[in-house]
Motif scaffolding. Sequence first.
Motif, mmCIF file in Angstrom:
data_model
loop_
_atom_site.group_PDB
_atom_site.id
_atom_site.type_symbol
_atom_site.label_atom_id
_atom_site.label_comp_id
_atom_site.label_asym_id
_atom_site.label_seq_id
_atom_site.Cartn_x
_atom_site.Cartn_y
_atom_site.Cartn_z
ATOM 1 N N VAL A 116 0.839 -1.199 0.000
ATOM 2 C CA VAL A 116 0.000 0.000 0.000
ATOM 3 C C VAL A 116 0.874 1.249 0.000
ATOM 4 C CG1 VAL A 116 -1.619 1.374 1.367
ATOM 5 C CG2 VAL A 116 -2.022 -1.060 1.058
ATOM 6 N N GLY A 117 1.942 1.234 0.793
ATOM 7 C CA GLY A 117 2.855 2.368 0.812
ATOM 8 C C GLY A 117 3.486 2.617 -0.544
ATOM 9 N N GLU A 118 3.898 1.559 -1.211
ATOM 10 C CA GLU A 118 4.495 1.698 -2.542
ATOM 11 C C GLU A 118 3.448 2.164 -3.552
ATOM 12 O OE1 GLU A 118 7.260 1.563 -5.712
ATOM 13 O OE2 GLU A 118 7.391 1.847 -3.543
ATOM 14 N N GLN A 119 2.234 1.649 -3.426
ATOM 15 C CA GLN A 119 1.174 2.080 -4.333
ATOM 16 C C GLN A 119 0.895 3.576 -4.170
ATOM 17 O OE1 GLN A 119 -2.542 0.063 -3.719
ATOM 18 N NE2 GLN A 119 -3.450 0.798 -5.621
ATOM 19 N N ARG A 120 0.873 4.036 -2.926
ATOM 20 C CA ARG A 120 0.633 5.458 -2.682
ATOM 21 C C ARG A 120 1.780 6.294 -3.259
ATOM 22 N NH1 ARG A 120 0.376 5.105 2.273
ATOM 23 N NH2 ARG A 120 -1.868 4.868 2.542
ATOM 24 N N ARG A 121 3.012 5.809 -3.079
ATOM 25 C CA ARG A 121 4.171 6.551 -3.599
ATOM 26 C C ARG A 121 4.110 6.639 -5.122
ATOM 27 N NH1 ARG A 121 9.315 6.098 -5.471
ATOM 28 N NH2 ARG A 121 9.209 3.843 -5.743
ATOM 29 N N GLN A 122 3.761 5.526 -5.766
ATOM 30 C CA GLN A 122 3.674 5.534 -7.223
ATOM 31 C C GLN A 122 2.497 6.381 -7.700
ATOM 32 O OE1 GLN A 122 5.912 4.505 -9.181
ATOM 33 N NE2 GLN A 122 7.161 3.298 -7.779
ATOM 34 N N ALA A 123 1.400 6.393 -6.946
ATOM 35 C CA ALA A 123 0.248 7.211 -7.321
ATOM 36 C C ALA A 123 0.608 8.688 -7.313
ATOM 37 C CB ALA A 123 -0.921 6.948 -6.376
ATOM 38 N N ASP A 124 1.457 9.089 -6.358
ATOM 39 C CA ASP A 124 1.879 10.486 -6.282
ATOM 40 C C ASP A 124 2.688 10.897 -7.509
ATOM 41 O OD1 ASP A 124 0.645 10.796 -3.844
ATOM 42 O OD2 ASP A 124 2.464 10.440 -2.666
ATOM 43 N N GLU A 125 3.269 9.903 -8.195
ATOM 44 C CA GLU A 125 4.086 10.187 -9.374
ATOM 45 C C GLU A 125 3.276 10.188 -10.660
ATOM 46 O OE1 GLU A 125 7.340 10.920 -9.364
ATOM 47 O OE2 GLU A 125 7.323 10.857 -7.173
ATOM 48 N N LEU A 126 2.002 9.811 -10.569
ATOM 49 C CA LEU A 126 1.185 9.709 -11.770
ATOM 50 C C LEU A 126 0.761 11.093 -12.251
ATOM 51 C CD1 LEU A 126 -1.207 6.682 -11.130
ATOM 52 C CD2 LEU A 126 0.617 6.845 -12.815
ATOM 53 N N THR A 127 1.391 11.549 -13.304
ATOM 54 C CA THR A 127 1.040 12.826 -13.922
ATOM 55 C C THR A 127 1.132 12.661 -15.428
ATOM 56 O OG1 THR A 127 3.343 13.570 -13.799
ATOM 57 C CG2 THR A 127 1.875 14.219 -11.986
ATOM 58 N N GLU A 128 0.383 13.457 -16.122
ATOM 59 C CA GLU A 128 0.465 13.424 -17.581
ATOM 60 C C GLU A 128 1.804 13.990 -18.040
ATOM 61 O OE1 GLU A 128 -1.634 12.084 -19.451
ATOM 62 O OE2 GLU A 128 -3.462 11.901 -18.254
ATOM 63 N N GLY A 129 2.273 13.502 -19.192
ATOM 64 C CA GLY A 129 3.490 14.058 -19.756
ATOM 65 C C GLY A 129 4.570 13.016 -19.944
ATOM 66 N N ALA A 130 5.787 13.483 -20.082
ATOM 67 C CA ALA A 130 6.915 12.590 -20.347
ATOM 68 C C ALA A 130 7.054 11.567 -19.231
ATOM 69 C CB ALA A 130 8.206 13.407 -20.473
ATOM 70 N N GLY A 131 7.236 10.318 -19.628
ATOM 71 C CA GLY A 131 7.423 9.254 -18.656
ATOM 72 C C GLY A 131 6.140 8.737 -18.056
ATOM 73 N N GLU A 132 4.986 9.192 -18.551
ATOM 74 C CA GLU A 132 3.712 8.810 -17.960
ATOM 75 C C GLU A 132 3.473 7.311 -18.047
ATOM 76 O OE1 GLU A 132 -0.586 7.896 -17.975
ATOM 77 O OE2 GLU A 132 0.737 7.872 -19.708
ATOM 78 N N VAL A 133 3.818 6.698 -19.180
ATOM 79 C CA VAL A 133 3.589 5.274 -19.362
ATOM 80 C C VAL A 133 4.429 4.469 -18.371
ATOM 81 C CG1 VAL A 133 3.860 3.338 -20.935
ATOM 82 C CG2 VAL A 133 2.914 5.489 -21.774
ATOM 83 N N THR A 134 5.685 4.864 -18.189
ATOM 84 C CA THR A 134 6.564 4.165 -17.246
ATOM 85 C C THR A 134 6.030 4.266 -15.828
ATOM 86 O OG1 THR A 134 8.503 4.563 -18.625
ATOM 87 C CG2 THR A 134 8.898 4.067 -16.303
ATOM 88 N N ARG A 135 5.573 5.458 -15.448
ATOM 89 C CA ARG A 135 5.025 5.636 -14.099
ATOM 90 C C ARG A 135 3.741 4.836 -13.915
ATOM 91 N NH1 ARG A 135 7.128 11.005 -14.887
ATOM 92 N NH2 ARG A 135 5.154 11.681 -15.812
ATOM 93 N N LEU A 136 2.925 4.764 -14.976
ATOM 94 C CA LEU A 136 1.700 3.981 -14.893
ATOM 95 C C LEU A 136 2.017 2.516 -14.662
ATOM 96 C CD1 LEU A 136 -1.342 3.570 -15.144
ATOM 97 C CD2 LEU A 136 -1.036 3.443 -17.634
ATOM 98 N N ARG A 137 3.009 2.000 -15.369
ATOM 99 C CA ARG A 137 3.392 0.601 -15.185
ATOM 100 C C ARG A 137 3.833 0.345 -13.749
ATOM 101 N NH1 ARG A 137 7.074 -0.460 -20.621
ATOM 102 N NH2 ARG A 137 5.407 -0.138 -22.154
#
Length: 230
Positions: A116-137
């Motif tokens: 859950v902690g990692e999911q929250r950390r990755q969710a905070d990184e989810l933004t549109e733009g460069a690298g979006e696909v990598t962050r989504l994965r």
Amino acid sequence: MADQRAARRALRDEVYDALLELLVAGEWAPGTQLGIDALASRLDVSPTPVREALVQLESTGLVMRSALRGYKVAPPLDAGAIDELFDARLLLELGALRAVPDEAWRDLPEALAVHVGEQRRQADELTEGAGEVTRLRAYLAADRAFHDAILTATGNRYLQQMAGHIGIHGERLRQFVEQRHSDADLAIAEHEAVLHAIESGDREAALAAMTEHLAGVRERTLRDARTRGD
């Protein structure tokens, strides 16, 4: 001879894994033709392991074969298939929660809290733009890890294999819906509800929380799929 067969199987499996990752990641739009020679060139292998891997992938439903035209990426799941997918997840994941032995149940909250902690950390990184696909994965991997931890805690290899097969379709589905960012906060809150119920030792409450979570994901997925089809 045996060594040659083993090497061939290993190469085929490597090609299968590479193509599966690309398909799940949404590398190709639905309906895209998958030329064997082009894929072989991209993966720097001969056409034979690519052809064998595509035969395997056809059984997953991720690719389709048509006479004289070869293989193409399968269309996104329709509403009926999405419902079936979530019906299967509900049976599997509630069954997994019931099957976790008491000793593993006591240790489960620690592992789930990490995910859950990692999911929250990755969710905070989810933004549109460069690298979006990598962050989504990365976010989807953290989301999946939460559920996988419960399956792993059962100690049942067949439940884990079933979850892996269903998960292929679940992850690919999310590449074609628009819940990528808006879904994150809700999914995390639902995971936390499951975690808190397990921490309290209340298995029935955990079953109810997981049921609510999967119902929420189903509803959001169907809504977004309908929007996509408009």
